[in-house]
Design a protein around this motif. Structure first.
Motif, PDB file in Angstrom:
ATOM      1  N   TRP A  55       0.824  -1.203   0.000  1.00 59.87           N
ATOM      2  CA  TRP A  55       0.000   0.000   0.000  1.00 59.87           C
ATOM      3  C   TRP A  55       0.861   1.257   0.000  1.00 59.87           C
ATOM      4  O   TRP A  55       0.504   2.263  -0.607  1.00 59.87           O
ATOM      5  CB  TRP A  55      -0.949  -0.004   1.198  1.00 59.87           C
ATOM      6  N   ARG A  56       2.004   1.217   0.661  1.00 57.33           N
ATOM      7  CA  ARG A  56       2.891   2.391   0.638  1.00 57.33           C
ATOM      8  C   ARG A  56       3.371   2.652  -0.795  1.00 57.33           C
ATOM      9  O   ARG A  56       3.479   3.800  -1.224  1.00 57.33           O
ATOM     10  CB  ARG A  56       4.084   2.165   1.571  1.00 57.33           C
ATOM     11  N   ALA A  57       3.640   1.587  -1.527  1.00 56.94           N
ATOM     12  CA  ALA A  57       4.028   1.755  -2.930  1.00 56.94           C
ATOM     13  C   ALA A  57       2.869   2.344  -3.729  1.00 56.94           C
ATOM     14  O   ALA A  57       3.066   3.228  -4.579  1.00 56.94           O
ATOM     15  CB  ALA A  57       4.444   0.406  -3.515  1.00 56.94           C
ATOM     16  N   ALA A  58       1.660   1.883  -3.434  1.00 56.43           N
ATOM     17  CA  ALA A  58       0.488   2.401  -4.142  1.00 56.43           C
ATOM     18  C   ALA A  58       0.263   3.878  -3.842  1.00 56.43           C
ATOM     19  O   ALA A  58      -0.180   4.640  -4.712  1.00 56.43           O
ATOM     20  CB  ALA A  58      -0.750   1.592  -3.765  1.00 56.43           C
ATOM     21  N   ILE A  59       0.558   4.297  -2.617  1.00 52.70           N
ATOM     22  CA  ILE A  59       0.386   5.712  -2.250  1.00 52.70           C
ATOM     23  C   ILE A  59       1.288   6.595  -3.109  1.00 52.70           C
ATOM     24  O   ILE A  59       0.869   7.653  -3.586  1.00 52.70           O
ATOM     25  CB  ILE A  59       0.675   5.916  -0.749  1.00 52.70           C
ATOM     26  N   VAL A  60       2.517   6.160  -3.325  1.00 55.22           N
ATOM     27  CA  VAL A  60       3.438   6.911  -4.190  1.00 55.22           C
ATOM     28  C   VAL A  60       2.869   7.010  -5.604  1.00 55.22           C
ATOM     29  O   VAL A  60       2.954   8.068  -6.252  1.00 55.22           O
ATOM     30  CB  VAL A  60       4.833   6.240  -4.200  1.00 55.22           C
ATOM     31  N   GLU A  61       2.270   5.919  -6.082  1.00 50.98           N
ATOM     32  CA  GLU A  61       1.653   5.931  -7.407  1.00 50.98           C
ATOM     33  C   GLU A  61       0.469   6.896  -7.456  1.00 50.98           C
ATOM     34  O   GLU A  61       0.274   7.610  -8.444  1.00 50.98           O
ATOM     35  CB  GLU A  61       1.212   4.512  -7.771  1.00 50.98           C
ATOM     36  N   HIS A  62      -0.316   6.950  -6.381  1.00 52.70           N
ATOM     37  CA  HIS A  62      -1.431   7.897  -6.304  1.00 52.70           C
ATOM     38  C   HIS A  62      -0.917   9.343  -6.356  1.00 52.70           C
ATOM     39  O   HIS A  62      -1.528  10.205  -7.002  1.00 52.70           O
ATOM     40  CB  HIS A  62      -2.219   7.692  -5.009  1.00 52.70           C
ATOM     41  N   GLU A  63       0.181   9.594  -5.675  1.00 50.17           N
ATOM     42  CA  GLU A  63       0.743  10.949  -5.678  1.00 50.17           C
ATOM     43  C   GLU A  63       1.147  11.373  -7.083  1.00 50.17           C
ATOM     44  O   GLU A  63       0.956  12.539  -7.464  1.00 50.17           O
ATOM     45  CB  GLU A  63       1.935  11.016  -4.724  1.00 50.17           C
ATOM     46  N   ALA A  64       1.681  10.436  -7.863  1.00 58.87           N
ATOM     47  CA  ALA A  64       2.089  10.758  -9.235  1.00 58.87           C
ATOM     48  C   ALA A  64       0.867  11.129 -10.079  1.00 58.87           C
ATOM     49  O   ALA A  64       0.915  12.061 -10.892  1.00 58.87           O
ATOM     50  CB  ALA A  64       2.824   9.575  -9.857  1.00 58.87           C
ATOM     51  N   VAL A  65      -0.242  10.413  -9.876  1.00 53.28           N
ATOM     52  CA  VAL A  65      -1.471  10.734 -10.595  1.00 53.28           C
ATOM     53  C   VAL A  65      -1.968  12.116 -10.180  1.00 53.28           C
ATOM     54  O   VAL A  65      -2.307  12.960 -11.021  1.00 53.28           O
ATOM     55  CB  VAL A  65      -2.563   9.674 -10.327  1.00 53.28           C
ATOM     56  N   ARG A  66      -2.006  12.365  -8.876  1.00 53.33           N
ATOM     57  CA  ARG A  66      -2.478  13.649  -8.361  1.00 53.33           C
ATOM     58  C   ARG A  66      -1.633  14.798  -8.889  1.00 53.33           C
ATOM     59  O   ARG A  66      -2.163  15.840  -9.304  1.00 53.33           O
ATOM     60  CB  ARG A  66      -2.446  13.609  -6.829  1.00 53.33           C
ATOM     61  N   ASP A  67      -0.315  14.614  -8.877  1.00 58.25           N
ATOM     62  CA  ASP A  67       0.579  15.689  -9.324  1.00 58.25           C
ATOM     63  C   ASP A  67       0.367  16.017 -10.802  1.00 58.25           C
ATOM     64  O   ASP A  67       0.395  17.192 -11.196  1.00 58.25           O
ATOM     65  CB  ASP A  67       2.037  15.285  -9.087  1.00 58.25           C
ATOM     66  N   ALA A  68       0.144  14.984 -11.620  1.00 52.35           N
ATOM     67  CA  ALA A  68      -0.080  15.220 -13.044  1.00 52.35           C
ATOM     68  C   ALA A  68      -1.400  15.951 -13.278  1.00 52.35           C
ATOM     69  O   ALA A  68      -1.498  16.844 -14.121  1.00 52.35           O
ATOM     70  CB  ALA A  68      -0.061  13.904 -13.806  1.00 52.35           C
ATOM     71  N   ILE A  69      -2.429  15.585 -12.507  1.00 52.94           N
ATOM     72  CA  ILE A  69      -3.722  16.261 -12.627  1.00 52.94           C
ATOM     73  C   ILE A  69      -3.590  17.712 -12.167  1.00 52.94           C
ATOM     74  O   ILE A  69      -4.115  18.634 -12.814  1.00 52.94           O
ATOM     75  CB  ILE A  69      -4.794  15.519 -11.810  1.00 52.94           C
ATOM     76  N   ALA A  70      -2.884  17.939 -11.063  1.00 51.26           N
ATOM     77  CA  ALA A  70      -2.690  19.301 -10.565  1.00 51.26           C
ATOM     78  C   ALA A  70      -1.940  20.162 -11.569  1.00 51.26           C
ATOM     79  O   ALA A  70      -2.187  21.370 -11.677  1.00 51.26           O
ATOM     80  CB  ALA A  70      -1.939  19.263  -9.237  1.00 51.26           C
ATOM     81  N   ALA A  71      -1.029  19.528 -12.322  1.00 49.40           N
ATOM     82  CA  ALA A  71      -0.270  20.251 -13.341  1.00 49.40           C
ATOM     83  C   ALA A  71      -1.055  20.419 -14.636  1.00 49.40           C
ATOM     84  O   ALA A  71      -0.560  21.018 -15.591  1.00 49.40           O
ATOM     85  CB  ALA A  71       1.038  19.509 -13.628  1.00 49.40           C
ATOM     86  N   ARG A  72      -2.268  19.880 -14.665  1.00 51.68           N
ATOM     87  CA  ARG A  72      -3.147  19.950 -15.829  1.00 51.68           C
ATOM     88  C   ARG A  72      -2.506  19.318 -17.067  1.00 51.68           C
ATOM     89  O   ARG A  72      -2.678  19.786 -18.198  1.00 51.68           O
ATOM     90  CB  ARG A  72      -3.578  21.395 -16.101  1.00 51.68           C
ATOM     91  N   ASP A  73      -1.770  18.231 -16.814  1.00 47.98           N
ATOM     92  CA  ASP A  73      -1.099  17.503 -17.882  1.00 47.98           C
ATOM     93  C   ASP A  73      -1.869  16.199 -18.122  1.00 47.98           C
ATOM     94  O   ASP A  73      -1.653  15.191 -17.440  1.00 47.98           O
ATOM     95  CB  ASP A  73       0.347  17.207 -17.476  1.00 47.98           C
ATOM     96  N   ALA A  74      -2.761  16.209 -19.093  1.00 48.68           N
ATOM     97  CA  ALA A  74      -3.632  15.061 -19.342  1.00 48.68           C
ATOM     98  C   ALA A  74      -2.843  13.820 -19.756  1.00 48.68           C
ATOM     99  O   ALA A  74      -3.150  12.702 -19.323  1.00 48.68           O
ATOM    100  CB  ALA A  74      -4.655  15.410 -20.423  1.00 48.68           C
ATOM    101  N   THR A  75      -1.822  14.023 -20.584  1.00 53.74           N
ATOM    102  CA  THR A  75      -1.020  12.883 -21.041  1.00 53.74           C
ATOM    103  C   THR A  75      -0.299  12.224 -19.876  1.00 53.74           C
ATOM    104  O   THR A  75      -0.288  10.994 -19.749  1.00 53.74           O
ATOM    105  CB  THR A  75      -0.002  13.338 -22.099  1.00 53.74           C
ATOM    106  N   ALA A  76       0.292  13.040 -19.015  1.00 56.81           N
ATOM    107  CA  ALA A  76       1.003  12.499 -17.861  1.00 56.81           C
ATOM    108  C   ALA A  76       0.044  11.845 -16.867  1.00 56.81           C
ATOM    109  O   ALA A  76       0.368  10.827 -16.246  1.00 56.81           O
ATOM    110  CB  ALA A  76       1.794  13.603 -17.165  1.00 56.81           C
ATOM    111  N   ALA A  77      -1.150  12.417 -16.708  1.00 57.69           N
ATOM    112  CA  ALA A  77      -2.142  11.853 -15.790  1.00 57.69           C
ATOM    113  C   ALA A  77      -2.593  10.474 -16.266  1.00 57.69           C
ATOM    114  O   ALA A  77      -2.699   9.530 -15.470  1.00 57.69           O
ATOM    115  CB  ALA A  77      -3.340  12.782 -15.667  1.00 57.69           C
TER     116      ALA A  77
END
Length: 236
Positions: free
Chosen positions: A188-210
Motif C-alpha cells: 500500500w505504501r508503494a500504491a500511495i506513491v503511485e497515487h501521488e504521481a497521478v495527483r501531481d499530473a492532474i494538478a499540473a493539468r497535464d492530461a497525457t502524464a495523468a
C-alpha cells in the motif's frame, strides 16, 4: 489430466468448474497439492491470472486451501458448506485491466476539467491513506475516496457510477481473498506513491502524464496481485 478447451468468457469460472469437477471425481485426493499455476495454465490453454482467479474462487468455496510458499491443496469438504461464488462476480485481475482503460481516461479528463477542490480532495484522500498505513491498517476508504475524487472532476454521472461500481466490486469475496494473500502495508505504501504521481499530473493539468500515471498504477497493481505465491504475505 483430462481437461477440456476453454471458451474466452468468464474464464476463471469455467476453469474453476473443471477443477471442481476433477476434485469431485477423485482426480485429486483430499490433501493433495494441485499442479502449479503455470502447469494448469498450460493444460487449460489460458493465462496464469485466469487460473489464479479460479483457484481463489475455489478457496472461497472451500474446495482448496492456498498455503503461502507451499502450494494449493485440496480440502476435506465432508463437513463444509461454503456458498458458491456469485455468477456475476468479476475476476479481480480482469477488473484491474478494465479499470486501467476507464480510469486512465478519467485521470486525463480530470487534468483538463478538474478544479482546485478536486485536487484538494485527492490530497486529503492520500493523507488518509498514509495515516491508516502508518497504523498498519489497509487504507481502503482513502483509496476509494481518491479514485472517486478523480472521476468527480469529470462531471459525468455515468463515469462516476462506473468507477464507483468498479471500486466497490473489490469488496466481493474473490477480490477480498486475493487481497488477503497479496495486499500488505508495504504494498500500500508503494500504491500511495503511485497515487501521488497521478495527483501531481492532474494538478499540473497535464492530461497525457495523468493518463500515463494511472496506467502505471493499474499495471503495478496487476503485478502485485500476480506475484509468485512464494512472495505473498498474508495481512495481519
Amino acid at each position: 489430466m483430462p481437461v477440456q478447451s476453454i471458451e474466452p468468457q468468464r474464464l476463471y469460472r469455467q476453469i474453476a468448474e473443471q477443477l471442481r469437477a476433477l476434485i469431485a471425481q477423485g482426480e485429486f485426493d483430499t490433501g493433495a497439492r494441485l499442479p502449479a499455476e503455470r502447469d494448469l495454465a498450460r493444460q487449460f490453454g489460458v493465462s496464469r491470472p485466469s487460473v489464479r482467479e479460479a483457484l481463489i474462487a475455489l478457496e472461497v468455496e472451500g474446495w482448496v486451501e492456498v498455503r503461502t510458499g507451499s502450494g494449493v491443496y485440496v480440502q476435506d469438504r465432508s463437513h463444509r458448506k461454503a456458498a458458491p461464488v456469485a455468477a456475476h462476480e468479476w475476476g479481480p485481475l480482469e477488473l484491474i485491466r478494465a479499470r486501467r482503460v476507464v480510469e486512465g481516461e478519467t485521470a486525463a479528463l480530470a487534468a483538463t476539467l478538474g478544479r482546485r477542490k478536486h485536487v484538494d480532495a485527492m490530497t486529503q484522500a492520500i493523507a488518509q491513506m498514509r495515516e491508516l498505513a502508518d497504523q498498519n491498517i489497509m487504507p481502503l476508504e482513502g483509496d476509494r475516496a481518491f479514485h472517486l475524487a478523480i472521476v468527480e472532476a469529470c462531471d459525468n454521472a455515468v463515469l462516476a457510477e462506473t468507477v464507483q461500481g468498479f471500486w466497490d466490486s473489490r469488496k466481493g469475496p474473490i477480490f477480498s481473498r486475493l487481497g488477503g494473500h497479496f495486499e500488505t502495508v508495504p504494498s500500500w505504501r508503494a500504491a500511495i506513491v503511485e497515487h501521488e504521481a497521478v495527483r501531481d499530473a492532474i494538478a499540473a493539468r497535464d492530461a497525457t502524464a495523468a493518463r500515463a500515471a494511472m496506467h502505471d498504477h493499474m499495471d503495478k497493481a496487476h503485478q502485485r496481485f500476480s506475484a509468485s505465491w512464494r512472495r505473498a504475505r498474508r495481512t495481519a
